[in-house]
Design a protein around this motif. Structure first.
Motif, PDB file in Angstrom:
ATOM      1  N   GLN A  92       0.822  -1.205   0.000  1.00 37.80           N
ATOM      2  CA  GLN A  92       0.000   0.000   0.000  1.00 37.80           C
ATOM      3  C   GLN A  92       0.857   1.256   0.000  1.00 37.80           C
ATOM      4  OE1 GLN A  92      -2.347  -0.735   3.511  1.00 37.80           O
ATOM      5  NE2 GLN A  92      -4.051  -1.610   2.367  1.00 37.80           N
ATOM      6  N   ALA A 136       1.354   4.048  -3.138  1.00 39.83           N
ATOM      7  CA  ALA A 136       1.007   5.453  -2.937  1.00 39.83           C
ATOM      8  C   ALA A 136       2.209   6.378  -3.069  1.00 39.83           C
ATOM      9  CB  ALA A 136       0.370   5.630  -1.561  1.00 39.83           C
ATOM     10  N   ILE A 142      -5.870  -3.832 -12.038  1.00 34.42           N
ATOM     11  CA  ILE A 142      -7.253  -3.345 -11.954  1.00 34.42           C
ATOM     12  C   ILE A 142      -8.181  -4.553 -11.899  1.00 34.42           C
ATOM     13  CG2 ILE A 142      -9.023  -1.952 -13.056  1.00 34.42           C
ATOM     14  CD1 ILE A 142      -6.580  -0.364 -12.135  1.00 34.42           C
ATOM     15  N   ARG A 149     -11.321  -1.101 -10.409  1.00 34.75           N
ATOM     16  CA  ARG A 149     -10.652  -0.452  -9.281  1.00 34.75           C
ATOM     17  C   ARG A 149      -9.264  -1.042  -9.092  1.00 34.75           C
ATOM     18  NH1 ARG A 149     -15.377  -0.556  -4.573  1.00 34.75           N
ATOM     19  NH2 ARG A 149     -16.703   1.084  -5.452  1.00 34.75           N
ATOM     20  N   PRO A 150      -8.307  -0.221  -8.679  1.00 32.61           N
ATOM     21  CA  PRO A 150      -6.988  -0.774  -8.349  1.00 32.61           C
ATOM     22  C   PRO A 150      -7.127  -1.784  -7.207  1.00 32.61           C
ATOM     23  CG  PRO A 150      -6.931   1.635  -8.441  1.00 32.61           C
ATOM     24  CD  PRO A 150      -8.374   1.235  -8.468  1.00 32.61           C
ATOM     25  N   THR A 151      -6.374  -2.854  -7.276  1.00 35.68           N
ATOM     26  CA  THR A 151      -6.432  -3.862  -6.224  1.00 35.68           C
ATOM     27  C   THR A 151      -5.028  -4.312  -5.839  1.00 35.68           C
ATOM     28  OG1 THR A 151      -7.275  -6.034  -5.591  1.00 35.68           O
ATOM     29  CG2 THR A 151      -6.692  -5.742  -7.908  1.00 35.68           C
ATOM     30  N   TYR A 178      -5.613   3.495   3.429  1.00 36.10           N
ATOM     31  CA  TYR A 178      -6.368   3.000   2.288  1.00 36.10           C
ATOM     32  C   TYR A 178      -7.824   2.780   2.677  1.00 36.10           C
ATOM     33  CZ  TYR A 178      -2.999   2.168  -1.441  1.00 36.10           C
ATOM     34  OH  TYR A 178      -2.119   2.339  -2.465  1.00 36.10           O
ATOM     35  N   HIS A 179      -8.722   3.112   1.745  1.00 38.09           N
ATOM     36  CA  HIS A 179     -10.145   2.822   1.915  1.00 38.09           C
ATOM     37  C   HIS A 179     -10.725   2.486   0.549  1.00 38.09           C
ATOM     38  CE1 HIS A 179     -14.148   2.841   3.618  1.00 38.09           C
ATOM     39  NE2 HIS A 179     -14.549   3.690   2.686  1.00 38.09           N
ATOM     40  N   GLY A 236      -9.647   0.509  -1.612  1.00 39.93           N
ATOM     41  CA  GLY A 236      -8.599   0.430  -2.612  1.00 39.93           C
ATOM     42  C   GLY A 236      -7.979   1.753  -3.007  1.00 39.93           C
ATOM     43  N   ARG A 237      -8.407   2.846  -2.387  1.00 43.28           N
ATOM     44  CA  ARG A 237      -7.906   4.179  -2.742  1.00 43.28           C
ATOM     45  C   ARG A 237      -7.064   4.727  -1.591  1.00 43.28           C
ATOM     46  NH1 ARG A 237      -9.048   4.695  -8.248  1.00 43.28           N
ATOM     47  NH2 ARG A 237     -11.140   3.880  -8.626  1.00 43.28           N
ATOM     48  N   PRO A 238      -5.880   5.253  -1.906  1.00 43.76           N
ATOM     49  CA  PRO A 238      -5.026   5.775  -0.833  1.00 43.76           C
ATOM     50  C   PRO A 238      -5.341   7.219  -0.469  1.00 43.76           C
ATOM     51  CG  PRO A 238      -3.854   5.902  -2.902  1.00 43.76           C
ATOM     52  CD  PRO A 238      -5.202   5.259  -3.206  1.00 43.76           C
ATOM     53  N   THR A 239      -5.138   7.537   0.786  1.00 45.06           N
ATOM     54  CA  THR A 239      -5.110   8.917   1.260  1.00 45.06           C
ATOM     55  C   THR A 239      -3.714   9.157   1.827  1.00 45.06           C
ATOM     56  OG1 THR A 239      -7.457   8.892   1.845  1.00 45.06           O
ATOM     57  CG2 THR A 239      -6.100  10.588   2.884  1.00 45.06           C
TER      58      THR A 239
END
Length: 232
Positions: free
Chosen positions: A30, A34, A44, A49-51, A120-121, A123-126
């Motif tokens: 992860q 990022a 994908i 979605r990215p996985t 991550y939430h 599959g999307r990073p913050t």
């Protein structure tokens, strides 16, 4: 694993004693995706979605994973990804691996230094610039970090009830780091440009780190709120 060791007459605590420790390769993947996106290929999934699921991630990066979910094949795939990250994203590896030790996490987060936090939430990073802002009085493994993209002035004046609200919601100013779960709290130099002047981020971090009463109020936040927030 401990049950298997017990059944085969191996040392039951082999993996976390005598200098051995657990590391979370998903957390490494992860952070790498990022912070060093060119180091690994992120596939994908069927939902576009990215996985980072092992059975897709390892083959996308060159591992022959014909026996996905076979125990030995999954171990080999995990080792493959760990080595790939170590070799292709050495700075991320070097900064994140000390976080396998909860005492190192607590020392880093509570040091007052600027840090980069990856969560991550779905599959999307913050990715956020943060600074430590307190430790739960009820559960020392729960640490608060302040999102430095937010103006700290109104938050610093809040009472305990207000701070509980500041820990809630997707746009929360205070986020929870769990020191025994290898959180991705790494060197600030690894973070991307977030569109905020470095001098302003440093000023906010200094203001928060020097406010002892604020940290004490964060630590006094009702303990039921903290575990709930840790998994968000």
């Amino acid at each position: 694993m401990r049950q298997a060791f017990y059944q085969t007459l191996q040392p039951i605590y082999l993996t976390n004693t005598n200098g051995n420790q657990w590391a979370d390769v998903l957390r490494l993947a992860q952070a790498t995706a990022a912070l060093a996106p060119n180091a690994i290929t992120v596939p994908i999934d069927h939902n576009e979605r990215p996985t980072l699921k092992l059975d897709m991630l390892a083959p996308a990066n060159g591992f022959a994973h014909e026996n996905a979910h076979d125990a030995l094949a999954d171990v080999e795939a995990t080792i493959f990804m760990a080595r790939l990250i170590r070799d292709r994203a050495p700075a991320v590896w070097a900064s994140l691996m000390p976080m396998v030790d909860k005492s190192e996490v607590q020392a880093r987060v509570l040091s007052g230094q600027l840090l980069c936090f990856v969560q991550y939430h779905m599959g999307r990073p913050t990715v956020l610039p943060v600074v430590g802002c307190g430790q739960s009085h009820d559960n020392p493994t729960m640490l608060g970090v302040f999102d430095l993209t937010k103006d700290p002035e109104p938050i610093l004046r809040m009472d305990v009830d207000g701070l509980v609200r500041a820990m809630q919601g997707p746009d929360r100013a205070i986020r929870i780091v769990t020191s025994n779960k290898m959180p991705a709290v790494v060197d600030m130099s690894l973070g991307p440009d977030l569109g905020i002047a470095a001098s302003e981020v440093a000023r906010r971090a200094s203001e928060i780190a020097q406010d002892g009463p604020f940290a004490a109020r964060v630590g006094q936040s009702p303990s039921p709120a903290l575990p709930a927030l840790a998994g968000r």
